[in-house]
Design a protein around this motif. Structure first.
Motif, PDB file in Angstrom:
ATOM      1  N   ILE A  49     -17.925 -10.207   0.262  1.00  0.00           N
ATOM      2  CA  ILE A  49     -17.882  -8.766   0.005  1.00  0.00           C
ATOM      3  C   ILE A  49     -16.689  -8.471  -0.890  1.00  0.00           C
ATOM      4  N   THR A  50     -16.946  -7.933  -2.067  1.00  0.00           N
ATOM      5  CA  THR A  50     -15.876  -7.736  -3.048  1.00  0.00           C
ATOM      6  C   THR A  50     -15.217  -6.369  -2.953  1.00  0.00           C
ATOM      7  N   ASP A  51     -15.920  -5.377  -2.434  1.00  0.00           N
ATOM      8  CA  ASP A  51     -15.344  -4.031  -2.356  1.00  0.00           C
ATOM      9  C   ASP A  51     -14.281  -3.990  -1.255  1.00  0.00           C
ATOM     10  N   PRO A  52     -13.058  -3.545  -1.556  1.00  0.00           N
ATOM     11  CA  PRO A  52     -11.980  -3.600  -0.557  1.00  0.00           C
ATOM     12  C   PRO A  52     -12.208  -2.702   0.651  1.00  0.00           C
ATOM     13  N   LEU A  53     -12.782  -1.516   0.455  1.00  0.00           N
ATOM     14  CA  LEU A  53     -13.011  -0.631   1.587  1.00  0.00           C
ATOM     15  C   LEU A  53     -14.117  -1.181   2.490  1.00  0.00           C
ATOM     16  N   ALA A  54     -15.175  -1.695   1.886  1.00  0.00           N
ATOM     17  CA  ALA A  54     -16.245  -2.315   2.671  1.00  0.00           C
ATOM     18  C   ALA A  54     -15.725  -3.549   3.399  1.00  0.00           C
ATOM     19  N   ALA A  55     -14.864  -4.304   2.738  1.00  0.00           N
ATOM     20  CA  ALA A  55     -14.286  -5.496   3.363  1.00  0.00           C
ATOM     21  C   ALA A  55     -13.390  -5.119   4.544  1.00  0.00           C
ATOM     22  N   GLU A  56     -12.730  -3.966   4.447  1.00  0.00           N
ATOM     23  CA  GLU A  56     -11.880  -3.502   5.547  1.00  0.00           C
ATOM     24  C   GLU A  56     -12.722  -3.251   6.797  1.00  0.00           C
ATOM     25  N   PHE A  57     -13.832  -2.556   6.649  1.00  0.00           N
ATOM     26  CA  PHE A  57     -14.740  -2.351   7.781  1.00  0.00           C
ATOM     27  C   PHE A  57     -15.166  -3.693   8.375  1.00  0.00           C
ATOM     28  N   ALA A  58     -15.580  -4.609   7.509  1.00  0.00           N
ATOM     29  CA  ALA A  58     -16.086  -5.906   7.965  1.00  0.00           C
ATOM     30  C   ALA A  58     -15.015  -6.704   8.709  1.00  0.00           C
ATOM     31  N   SER A  59     -13.740  -6.511   8.337  1.00  0.00           N
ATOM     32  CA  SER A  59     -12.655  -7.274   8.959  1.00  0.00           C
ATOM     33  C   SER A  59     -12.496  -6.953  10.445  1.00  0.00           C
ATOM     34  N   TRP A  60     -12.977  -5.786  10.863  1.00  0.00           N
ATOM     35  CA  TRP A  60     -12.838  -5.407  12.272  1.00  0.00           C
ATOM     36  C   TRP A  60     -13.673  -6.293  13.183  1.00  0.00           C
ATOM     37  N   ARG A  61     -14.672  -6.971  12.616  1.00  0.00           N
ATOM     38  CA  ARG A  61     -15.482  -7.881  13.423  1.00  0.00           C
ATOM     39  C   ARG A  61     -14.628  -9.006  14.009  1.00  0.00           C
ATOM     40  N   ASP A  62     -13.520  -9.322  13.336  1.00  0.00           N
ATOM     41  CA  ASP A  62     -12.633 -10.376  13.812  1.00  0.00           C
ATOM     42  C   ASP A  62     -11.650  -9.868  14.860  1.00  0.00           C
ATOM     43  N   GLU A  63     -11.490  -8.543  14.942  1.00  0.00           N
ATOM     44  CA  GLU A  63     -10.490  -7.946  15.825  1.00  0.00           C
ATOM     45  C   GLU A  63     -11.102  -7.272  17.048  1.00  0.00           C
ATOM     46  N   CYS A  64     -12.341  -6.830  16.925  1.00  0.00           N
ATOM     47  CA  CYS A  64     -12.953  -5.979  17.945  1.00  0.00           C
ATOM     48  C   CYS A  64     -14.235  -6.584  18.498  1.00  0.00           C
ATOM     49  N   GLY A  80     -17.888   6.388  -5.828  1.00  0.00           N
ATOM     50  CA  GLY A  80     -18.228   7.031  -7.089  1.00  0.00           C
ATOM     51  C   GLY A  80     -17.817   8.480  -7.180  1.00  0.00           C
ATOM     52  N   LEU A  81     -17.377   9.064  -6.067  1.00  0.00           N
ATOM     53  CA  LEU A  81     -17.065  10.494  -6.048  1.00  0.00           C
ATOM     54  C   LEU A  81     -15.585  10.799  -5.853  1.00  0.00           C
ATOM     55  N   ALA A  82     -14.908   9.998  -5.067  1.00  0.00           N
ATOM     56  CA  ALA A  82     -13.497  10.272  -4.758  1.00  0.00           C
ATOM     57  C   ALA A  82     -12.595   9.710  -5.857  1.00  0.00           C
ATOM     58  N   ASP A  83     -11.625  10.504  -6.295  1.00  0.00           N
ATOM     59  CA  ASP A  83     -10.675  10.024  -7.303  1.00  0.00           C
ATOM     60  C   ASP A  83      -9.325   9.678  -6.680  1.00  0.00           C
ATOM     61  N   PHE A  84      -9.334   9.371  -5.392  1.00  0.00           N
ATOM     62  CA  PHE A  84      -8.121   8.977  -4.671  1.00  0.00           C
ATOM     63  C   PHE A  84      -8.410   7.681  -3.926  1.00  0.00           C
ATOM     64  N   GLU A  85      -7.343   6.990  -3.546  1.00  0.00           N
ATOM     65  CA  GLU A  85      -7.514   5.743  -2.811  1.00  0.00           C
ATOM     66  C   GLU A  85      -7.865   6.043  -1.361  1.00  0.00           C
ATOM     67  N   MET A  86      -8.844   5.290  -0.843  1.00  0.00           N
ATOM     68  CA  MET A  86      -9.289   5.484   0.538  1.00  0.00           C
ATOM     69  C   MET A  86      -8.914   4.292   1.407  1.00  0.00           C
ATOM     70  N   TYR A  89     -10.166   7.545   5.494  1.00  0.00           N
ATOM     71  CA  TYR A  89      -9.131   8.559   5.288  1.00  0.00           C
ATOM     72  C   TYR A  89      -8.607   8.532   3.858  1.00  0.00           C
ATOM     73  N   ASN A  90      -8.007   9.656   3.476  1.00  0.00           N
ATOM     74  CA  ASN A  90      -7.423   9.834   2.154  1.00  0.00           C
ATOM     75  C   ASN A  90      -5.984   9.309   2.198  1.00  0.00           C
ATOM     76  N   LYS A  91      -5.751   8.182   1.527  1.00  0.00           N
ATOM     77  CA  LYS A  91      -4.422   7.563   1.581  1.00  0.00           C
ATOM     78  C   LYS A  91      -3.345   8.443   0.948  1.00  0.00           C
ATOM     79  N   GLU A  92      -3.708   9.216  -0.052  1.00  0.00           N
ATOM     80  CA  GLU A  92      -2.721  10.081  -0.707  1.00  0.00           C
ATOM     81  C   GLU A  92      -2.247  11.173   0.241  1.00  0.00           C
ATOM     82  N   ILE A  93      -3.167  11.758   0.999  1.00  0.00           N
ATOM     83  CA  ILE A  93      -2.782  12.787   1.967  1.00  0.00           C
ATOM     84  C   ILE A  93      -1.919  12.182   3.071  1.00  0.00           C
TER      85      ILE A  93
END
Length: 415
Positions: A345-360, A270-276, A141-145
């Motif tokens: 995993i250094t990318d924060p958005l990719a790391a967020e997806f990976a973190s769900w393995r601990d919750e789900c 590489g395409l979005a200029d907003f925080e996701m 999702y678009n955090k700014e929106i």
């Protein structure tokens, strides 16, 4: 005589070196959005260590890959390296003599039986693709929106609908960027994304394989009923909207939510200029178990008819190495290496997806193992059924009944 012999040997060595430099391995893939990363990072890393081998990455469009690849393999024009779909599609290629047996590849020792399960014969004896990566489903999702409209990440299905309704009511943005023109994303980012929440992950998936569950059971029909509500939030003309159209709508900031697989992370960065941000599939009710599709998505094997089998195995053994895993995880954030050695995993958005393995609870896509071996092909039928219910051209009940009838027509355990 000695000088002549030395000269002849030198010429022979130079000739061999020149011949080695001429070896080009062509890689077939459906990941056409990864072309730049392969060209800029993965290929240079391999070629720097293996100067006698050149790699050429030649992807096809995702929805067309299977048909194009099969056509090339039949015609004898396919590349040396074949990027492998998981389970049945690739097993059929191996059984048909199109993919080589990789039992003697040393690097296969770097993977667990679970990691290899998507690319190995039913008896567990013959691996035919090196496991490369898994992908995780959810919503980007678009955090700014969200901040502008005062929205928070939804935890439950009811909260999800509330968020979508508020975005639609505001009118400034498309609530959810997805179309049904290409059909596959309706099933992949729709049905298989949220489905495990309803059929309880592995319980429902293995239940289908064992014949204990049916595709028209309430748990499976309810997924289609939920998808039927999505059309109200996907914007005008979504029926003709292609996969690239949806990607563009989101990355240009015109849509708030994107039903996603983690494979989008590298391209979107590489395409979005907003925080996701990202959130997992909402649960039906607060306190319910969370389920995610954590799918063994991509492997890589060798065309059994390759003219360069030894060089191809050199490349595949490198893909099986820890070095490749580190490059892969961070050059292609959102693809998670399947090798046993952990990778940071250094990318924060990719790391967020990976973190769900601990919750789900993790599962894989329901149609990929065994259930798409017959005709009609369940995976392809799910594409059509999911798109139809979103478009409103087929009811969830009729779609579920059709899916079950198709599966039971050829799969003995479902008869």
């Amino acid at each position: 005589m000695t000088k002549t012999l030395k000269g002849a040997l030198l010429l022979s060595v130079l000739a061999c070196a020149a011949h080695a430099e001429d070896v080009t391995l062509t890689i077939e893939s459906w990941r056409n959005d990864d072309l730049k990363i392969w060209q800029d990072e993965i290929i240079p890393a391999f070629e720097a260590e293996h100067p006698g081998i050149t790699l050429k990455f030649t992807p096809s469009a995702p929805a067309e890959y299977n048909a194009i690849l099969n056509s090339k393999l039949d015609a004898g024009s396919a590349g040396d390296i074949i990027t492998c779909r998981p389970f049945d599609a690739s097993l059929a290629l191996y059984d048909g003599g199109k993919l080589a047996d990789l039992s003697d590849l040393p690097g296969m020792a770097n993977f667990s039986d679970v990691a290899k399960s998507a690319w190995i014969t039913d008896d567990g004896q013959h691996p035919f693709c090196v496991p490369m990566g898994a992908v995780i489903h959810g919503f980007i999702y678009n955090k700014e929106i969200f901040a502008e409209l005062g929205l928070e990440e939804p935890k439950t299905v009811a909260e999800f609908h509330d968020v979508l309704a508020k975005i639609k009511e505001d009118g400034s943005y498309i609530p959810m960027a997805m179309g049904t023109n290409d059909q596959w994303e309706a099933a992949t980012m729709g049905y298989q994304n949220i489905g495990p929440t309803y059929w309880k992950g592995e319980e429902g998936r293995t239940g289908l394989i064992e014949g204990k569950a049916k595709l028209d059971d309430p748990a499976f029909t309810e997924v289609l009923s939920e998808l039927a509500t999505w059309g109200d939030y996907m914007g005008d003309g979504f029926e003709a909207q292609t996969y690239p159209d949806s990607q563009n709508l989101f990355t240009l900031g015109r849509a708030a939510i994107y039903p996603a697989g983690s494979w989008e992370v590298s391209g979107f960065n590489g395409l979005a200029d907003f925080e996701m941000g990202a959130f997992p599939p909402p649960v039906k009710a607060e306190g319910d178990t969370c389920y995610i599709s954590d799918h063994t998505d991509i492997g890589i094997g060798m065309n059994a008819a390759s003219a360069h089998p030894e060089e191809a195995k050199v490349f595949l053994d490198w893909v099986a190495s820890p070095e490749f895993s580190k490059i892969f995880a961070n050059a292609l954030p959102g693809f998670y290496p399947l090798a046993s050695e952990p990778v940071e995993i250094t990318d924060p958005l990719a790391a967020e997806f990976a973190s769900w393995r601990d919750e789900c609870q993790s599962t894989i896509r329901s149609s990929y193992q065994i259930l798409s071996r017959g005709t009609p092909n369940l995976e392809n039928e799910l594409w059509n059924a999911s798109a139809n219910v979103i478009r409103g051209t087929e009811s969830p009940e009729d779609a579920a009944k059709r899916l079950q009838e198709g599966l039971s027509s050829w799969y003995d355990k479902q008869k």
